[in-house]
Design a protein around this motif. Structure first.
Motif, PDB file in Angstrom:
ATOM      1  N   THR A   1      -3.502  -4.470  -6.739  1.00 40.36           N
ATOM      2  CA  THR A   1      -2.648  -5.449  -6.076  1.00 40.36           C
ATOM      3  C   THR A   1      -1.250  -5.446  -6.681  1.00 40.36           C
ATOM      4  O   THR A   1      -1.093  -5.471  -7.907  1.00 40.36           O
ATOM      5  N   PHE A   2      -0.257  -5.420  -5.804  1.00 44.79           N
ATOM      6  CA  PHE A   2       1.149  -5.579  -6.185  1.00 44.79           C
ATOM      7  C   PHE A   2       1.595  -6.968  -5.752  1.00 44.79           C
ATOM      8  O   PHE A   2       1.270  -7.413  -4.650  1.00 44.79           O
ATOM      9  N   SER A   3       2.362  -7.647  -6.595  1.00 48.38           N
ATOM     10  CA  SER A   3       2.831  -8.984  -6.252  1.00 48.38           C
ATOM     11  C   SER A   3       4.197  -9.211  -6.882  1.00 48.38           C
ATOM     12  O   SER A   3       4.395  -8.933  -8.074  1.00 48.38           O
ATOM     13  N   ALA A   4       5.141  -9.730  -6.085  1.00 45.42           N
ATOM     14  CA  ALA A   4       6.485  -9.948  -6.614  1.00 45.42           C
ATOM     15  C   ALA A   4       7.239 -10.991  -5.809  1.00 45.42           C
ATOM     16  O   ALA A   4       7.013 -11.148  -4.612  1.00 45.42           O
TER      17      ALA A   4
ATOM     18  N   PHE B   1       6.070   3.558   0.106  1.00 42.73           N
ATOM     19  CA  PHE B   1       6.413   2.142   0.198  1.00 42.73           C
ATOM     20  C   PHE B   1       7.933   1.965   0.198  1.00 42.73           C
ATOM     21  O   PHE B   1       8.482   1.178   0.976  1.00 42.73           O
ATOM     22  N   ASP B   2       8.605   2.708  -0.647  1.00 37.25           N
ATOM     23  CA  ASP B   2      10.072   2.669  -0.648  1.00 37.25           C
ATOM     24  C   ASP B   2      10.636   3.098   0.703  1.00 37.25           C
ATOM     25  O   ASP B   2      11.605   2.512   1.201  1.00 37.25           O
ATOM     26  N   HIS B   3      10.036   4.131   1.287  1.00 33.09           N
ATOM     27  CA  HIS B   3      10.505   4.608   2.594  1.00 33.09           C
ATOM     28  C   HIS B   3      10.301   3.527   3.654  1.00 33.09           C
ATOM     29  O   HIS B   3      11.206   3.260   4.465  1.00 33.09           O
TER      30      HIS B   3
ATOM     31  N   ARG C   1      13.724  -2.416  -4.572  1.00 30.36           N
ATOM     32  CA  ARG C   1      12.807  -1.623  -3.757  1.00 30.36           C
ATOM     33  C   ARG C   1      11.422  -1.730  -4.370  1.00 30.36           C
ATOM     34  O   ARG C   1      11.282  -1.992  -5.575  1.00 30.36           O
ATOM     35  N   PRO C   2      10.374  -1.545  -3.572  1.00 33.06           N
ATOM     36  CA  PRO C   2       9.012  -1.758  -4.090  1.00 33.06           C
ATOM     37  C   PRO C   2       8.656  -0.943  -5.324  1.00 33.06           C
ATOM     38  O   PRO C   2       7.902  -1.424  -6.182  1.00 33.06           O
ATOM     39  N   SER C   3       9.191   0.262  -5.456  1.00 31.05           N
ATOM     40  CA  SER C   3       8.841   1.087  -6.611  1.00 31.05           C
ATOM     41  C   SER C   3       9.353   0.504  -7.922  1.00 31.05           C
ATOM     42  O   SER C   3       8.977   0.981  -8.994  1.00 31.05           O
TER      43      SER C   3
ATOM     44  N   LEU D   1       7.157  -7.967   5.227  1.00 32.97           N
ATOM     45  CA  LEU D   1       6.078  -7.945   6.214  1.00 32.97           C
ATOM     46  C   LEU D   1       6.178  -6.713   7.108  1.00 32.97           C
ATOM     47  O   LEU D   1       5.167  -6.055   7.388  1.00 32.97           O
ATOM     48  N   ALA D   2       7.388  -6.387   7.536  1.00 32.61           N
ATOM     49  CA  ALA D   2       7.563  -5.206   8.379  1.00 32.61           C
ATOM     50  C   ALA D   2       7.230  -3.934   7.612  1.00 32.61           C
ATOM     51  O   ALA D   2       6.594  -3.015   8.155  1.00 32.61           O
ATOM     52  N   ALA D   3       7.640  -3.862   6.349  1.00 29.17           N
ATOM     53  CA  ALA D   3       7.372  -2.675   5.544  1.00 29.17           C
ATOM     54  C   ALA D   3       5.880  -2.492   5.312  1.00 29.17           C
ATOM     55  O   ALA D   3       5.357  -1.367   5.385  1.00 29.17           O
TER      56      ALA D   3
END
Length: 268
Positions: free
Chosen positions: A165-168, A204-206, A175-177, A224-226
């Motif tokens: 799980t990623f959370s932020a 995820f970055d893309h 960017r997510p990375s 949400l869109a990503a």
């Protein structure tokens, strides 16, 4: 008493540092803790302050009134400082990975602990802790930033790792990375080309970049869109309690561990 298993860690902590993980634990495991007869939860390596253990206890008691929480620390001085904050259902004990408790725990939270060990030891202690869980128990092991605004954790069962799980907070990254610096020890050195976790963060970055127009409606809408876009190529959990709109809107994303398991070969 035999010597606790493990090594003293830095012990840094703070108010609400683990709120994101606690919120996830309540959503994913709250029902099971509520229906268990006398559920035991262990907070392993809570650090220099009792704060995050007390916060976990308070949050879990709201949904599981019979839960017992035990904070375990390997440093006797930290245990002594926490003792005055004990109350019915909350206690603090000296110990380590051997888990000095009287019954198999329904859940163990170990945050910002294994990150300070060699990778081989992190894998080994996963096995040790999973072997001490109740038959339907869970281990939540992860890392977060000093203020808790970036966090990544693994959900494990007695059978081993099951989810990542990623959370932020949406203002805590560009960017997510950027969350790669919070990866658990078993993955943080694997974030290189050819590894599955690297491929996932690249994609995820893309997806984040392609979803930039949604940013006009706020970072949450862009996230949400990503995530929806990413779910077209990765097995993102999209149903409760692990996924879906209610989790995603909090800045969360959960994947099956199998999708990024470094032991199953290179990235597709």
């Amino acid at each position: 008493m035999s010597r606790p298993v493990g090594a003293v860690t830095r012990g840094t902590t703070g108010h609400n540092r683990l709120r994101r993980c606690d919120r996830w634990v309540v959503a994913v495991h709250g029902r099971r803790l509520r229906t268990a007869e006398w559920p035991l939860v262990v907070d392993l390596g809570y650090g220099a302050s009792h704060t995050t253990t007390l916060e976990l206890f308070t949050r879990l008691r709201r949904v599981a009134p019979r839960v017992e929480v035990v904070g375990i620390e390997i440093d006797p001085a930290r245990v002594a400082l926490a003792k005055p904050y004990e109350r019915e259902g909350l206690s603090f004990r000296l110990g380590g990975f051997e888990l000095p408790v009287d019954r198999p725990p329904a859940l163990v939270r170990a945050f910002n602990v294994l990150r300070q060990y060699p990778e081989a030891d992190a894998w080994r202690y996963w096995e040790v802790l999973c072997g001490k869980l109740a038959p339907d128990g869970a281990l939540v092991e992860g890392t977060c930033s000093e203020n808790g605004r970036r966090a990544v954790w693994v959900g494990l069962s007695p059978e081993g790792p099951g989810t990542l799980t990623f959370s932020a907070r949406f203002d805590a990254f560009e960017r997510p990375s950027d969350l790669a610096d919070r990866l658990p020890k078993s993955l943080i050195h694997r974030n290189v080309p050819g590894e599955r976790i690297h491929a996932f963060l690249r994609d995820f970055d893309h997806a984040w970049a392609v979803s930039a127009p949604y940013g006009a409606h706020g970072a949450r809408q862009r996230w949400l869109a990503a995530v929806r876009l990413l779910a077209g190529s990765w097995p993102v959990c999209d149903r409760p309690p692990l996924g879906g709109w209610r989790r995603w809107r909090l800045g969360e994303l959960t994947l099956p561990w199998a999708a990024i398991d470094p032991r199953t070969g290179s990235a597709p």
